[in-house]
Design a protein around this motif. Structure first.
Motif: not given
Ligand code: ADA
Length: 565
Positions: A161-177
Motif C-alpha cells: 500500500f503506497t499512499p500519495f497526495r493527488q491534487e486535493d485528496c489522498w490516493a494510494a497505489d495498492i498491489k496485491v500478490f
C-alpha cells in the motif's frame, strides 16, 4: 498475539504458541530419542537455568491435529538464528536470520495428527555472516510468534500500500500478490475496502502453481492523514473471490496510514511538513525474556520512551517485531528500521555468505514491513566498511536493491568513518554515530562542523543530517560526583552536552541516543572484556528499565524541543 488488529476474517489462523517439546542436539538430529524440556514458544532457551549460555542446536516439536483435508501456510515471525522446518519429517523450509519472518505452504494435507519440527541453531561459524559475536546477544529459540493458517488453493500472500497526495485528496497505489498452489488455472476477482469506501481491484487468471499480482490506484477523499501528531490509521481489507462467486475464498487485512515522507533541502518532511527526530536506538533485550518480547514489555518501552519526550525509534541493529511496529503506527512514533548488520569490517563483509544473507534480510524486511506508516527511513549496514571501495560497491548494491522495492522512503546508514566515508553520495539522509566525551578516538564535540563540511563536500550537500548515535556508559547505581567514567553522573553529563550541541542547529534533522536500554553482549571475541558486567551499559534505562540519572536530562531536552526544527 499475532498483530495488534485482526488480520483475517475469512482465512482461519491459529497462533502455535504455548509449550513445545524441546531438546538440545549435537547434529542435525530431528528425531531425538527423547525431549528434555517443555519450552515456551515464543521464547528464548537462555531463560532456562540449564541453558543460560547454550549456543548450538536444538529441536522443537509439536503436533497438529486436522479434522479435514486442507492446505497449510506456516509463518515464522522470527527464529534465532537458523531454522530448518520439517512437517511429518519432510523438510519444508530453511531460513537464516533471527529478525525477519518467513513462510511456507503445504498443499492438501490429509486429516489426522501431524508433527511439526523445527531444528534451531544459534551457533557462530562462517556460515553465519550477520549473527556474529557482537555488542548485543544472539539468543537461541523461536523468539517471535509462529502462525498456522488454513488456506484454499489460492490465497493472498501480501499487499503493498503506497499512499500519495493527488491534487486535493489522498490516493494510494495498492498491489496485491496472489498465489495459486492448486493444480488448476483459476479465474479470480479482488475487492477492497477502507472504512466505508469499497473498490474493485479487477480480475485475473492465474495458471496452476503460479503467482500473480493485481494493482490499482484508488482515491480516498474522506480519509485523514497519518503523522506523529495525529496517527490516524485505517484497516485495509482485501477479499479474494472465484470469478462469479459471492463468497470470499480468502482475505487479507492490514492497517495503513496516509502519509508521505520526503527529503528536501536538508530537511525531512512528513506530509510536506518538516519534522525533527528525537529518540532512541533500541535493542530488543530484557533479562526476563531475552529477545522474545511480550506485548506488555513492548508497551512499557514505548511508554517510557514517550514519557521522556521521544518521537523516534531506530531499530538498531535489525528489523523489529511487527507488534512493536504496530505500536509505533498507533502512537505516531517515527521509525528508522534497519537491516541486520552491525560493525562488520571489510573482512567480515567478504564472508561468501554476507551478500546473500543481507539481500534476503533486506527483501524480507521491506516486503513484510512495507505498510507500516511509522517507518519513515530504511537503514542498512551500521558502521560497516563504508570507507573502502569494496564496501562502497556493497552499500551501493544494497541501496539499489531497496530502491527497486520501495521508492517511497528515504535511505540512510549510520557511519562512524568520520571524514573517510566514501558512501555519502549514495544516501538520501547522512547519518553519523559519534561518541564525544566517551571514546578516546572520537573528535571533540566542537568539531562537528568539520563533519558537516566534509558531508557537504563529499556527496552529502543538501541532504539532511542525523546524529544517529551518541552516549556513554552509565552503570546503574554507580554514582560519582567526580564524574568518573561509567558513573551515572558522567553519562548524564555526556548526554546533556551532546544534546545541547546538536539540538536546535539548523543543519541537524535528528538526534538518536545510544541507547534506550542496556543490553546483554556476547562473551566471544573480546566483547566481554571491553564491556563492564557483560553489558553495553549506555542505556538511559538499565536492562530492567530502571531510569538512570540521564533520563531526566533527556526528558528536559526532548520535551523542550518541538517536533520540528
Ligand atoms: C557503535 C554501535 C553500537 C554500539 C556503540 C557503543 O556506535 O553502532 O552498536 O556498539 O557503538 O556502545 O560503542
Amino acid at each position: 498475539m499475532i498483530r495488534l488488529f485482526e488480520t483475517h476474517k475469512v482465512r482461519e489462523e491459529l497462533e502455535l504458541g504455548g509449550l513445545w517439546d524441546f531438546t538440545p542436539v549435537k547434529d542435525d538430529e530431528i528425531s531425538p530419542e527423547s525431549y528434555m524440556y517443555r519450552m515456551p514458544v515464543p521464547g528464548c532457551w537462555e531463560l532456562h537455568p540449564e541453558l543460560l549460555t547454550y549456543r548450538g542446536k536444538g529441536v522443537y516439536r509439536r503436533t497438529i491435529a486436522l479434522m479435514q483435508k486442507t492446505s497449510l501456510r506456516f509463518e515464522f515471525k522470527g527464529v534465532s538464528h537458523t531454522a530448518n522446518v520439517y512437517f511429518d519429517h519432510q523438510k519444508i523450509a530453511h531460513h537464516y536470520n533471527a529478525y525477519t519472518p518467513f513462510s511456507t505452504v503445504i498443499a492438501d494435507v490429509e486429516p489426522g495428527e501431524h508433527e511439526l519440527t523445527v531444528l534451531v541453531d544459534n551457533s557462530f561459524s562462517d556460515a553465519s555472516a550477520l549473527h556474529i559475536p557482537n555488542d548485543y546477544y544472539t539468543y537461541g529459540g523461536m523468539i517471535r510468534p509462529v502462525v498456522m493458517q488454513k488456506v484454499n488453493g489460492v490465497f493472498i500472500e501480501r499487499i503493498e500500500f503506497t499512499p500519495f497526495r493527488q491534487e486535493d485528496c489522498w490516493a494510494a497505489d495498492i498491489k496485491v500478490f496472489i498465489e495459486n498452489i492448486s493444480q488448476q488455472s483459476r479465474k479470480l476477482a479482488l475487492q477492497g475496502r477502507i472504512g466505508d469506501r469499497t473498490f474493485d481491484m479487477g480480475t485475473c487468471e492465474i495458471s496452476a502453481t503460479h503467482q500473480s499480482e493485481l494493482s490499482k490506484t484508488v482515491a480516498f477523499p474522506e480519509v485523514k492523514s497519518w503523522s506523529g501528531d495525529e496517527p490516524n490509521l485505517y484497516l485495509l481489507d482485501i477479499q479474494l473471490f472465484d470469478e462469479n462467486s459471492r463468497f470470499p475464498l480468502d482475505d487479507y487485512i492490514d492497517r495503513v496510514g496516509f502519509r508521505t515522507i520526503t527529503v528536501q533541502n536538508e530537511t525531512i518532511l512528513v506530509n510536506g511538513k518538516e519534522i525533527f527526530l528525537k529518540g532512541f536506538n533500541r535493542h530488543e533485550d530484557h533479562p526476563s525474556v531475552g529477545a522474545s518480547f511480550p506485548l506488555q514489555l513492548m508497551v512499557q518501552d514505548m511508554d517510557i520512551m514517550q514519557h521522556m519526550g521521544a518521537n523516534t525509534v531506530r531499530t538498531s541493529h535489525y528489523p523489529n517485531d511487527e507488534r512493536f511496529l504496530d505500536l509505533c503506527d498507533e502512537r505516531g512514533i517515527y521509525v528508522w528500521e534497519e537491516n541486520h548488520a552491525r560493525g562488520l569490517d571489510l573482512k567480515k563483509m567478504q564472508n561468501p555468505n554476507f551478500e546473500k544473507q543481507c539481500e534476503d534480510c533486506n527483501r524480507e524486511m521491506v516486503q513484510s514491513h512495507y505498510n507500516h506508516p511509522s517507518i519513515v527511513i530504511w537503514g542498512i549496514l551500521n558502521e560497516c566498511a563504508s570507507e573502502t571501495e569494496e564496501g562502497r560497491r556493497i552499500y551501493k548494491r544494497q541501496f539499489e536493491q531497496i530502491r527497486a522495492m520501495d521508492t517511497s522512503r528515504p535511505l540512510t546508514f549510520a557511519s562512524n568513518k568520520w571524514v573517510k566515508d566514501l558512501c555519502l553520495d549514495l544516501v538520501d539522509i547522512v547519518s553519523y554515530n559519534t561518541y564525544p566525551g566517551w571514546y578516546w578516538d572520537t573528535p571533540p564535540i566542537d568539531d562537528y562542523h568539520k563533519l558537516v563540511n566534509y558531508k557537504n563536500a563529499h556527496g552529502g550537500a543538501n541532504k539532511p543530517f542525523i546524529v544517529s548515535e551518541f552516549g556513554g556508559d552509565g552503570i546503574y547505581g554507580y554514582r560519582d560526583e567526580g564524574l568518573s567514567k561509567g558513573s551515572e553522573e558522567k553519562q548524564a553529563d555526556i548526554i546533556g552536552a551532546v544534546l545541547d550541541t546538536f539540538m536546535g542547529k539548523p543543519d541537524v534533522s535528528g538526534v538518536i541516543i545510544w541507547q534506550y536500554c542496556d543490553c546483554r553482549i556476547s562473551q566471544e571475541d573480546g566483547w566481554a572484556i571491553n564491556r563492564a558486567c557483560s553489558r553495553n551499559n549506555k542505556g538511559i534505562v538499565d536492562r530492567y528499565r530502571r531510569p538512570k540519572l540521564a533520563a531526566k536530562v533527556v526528558k528536559q531536552y526532548f520535551e523542550r524541543a518541538a517536533d520540528q526544527r
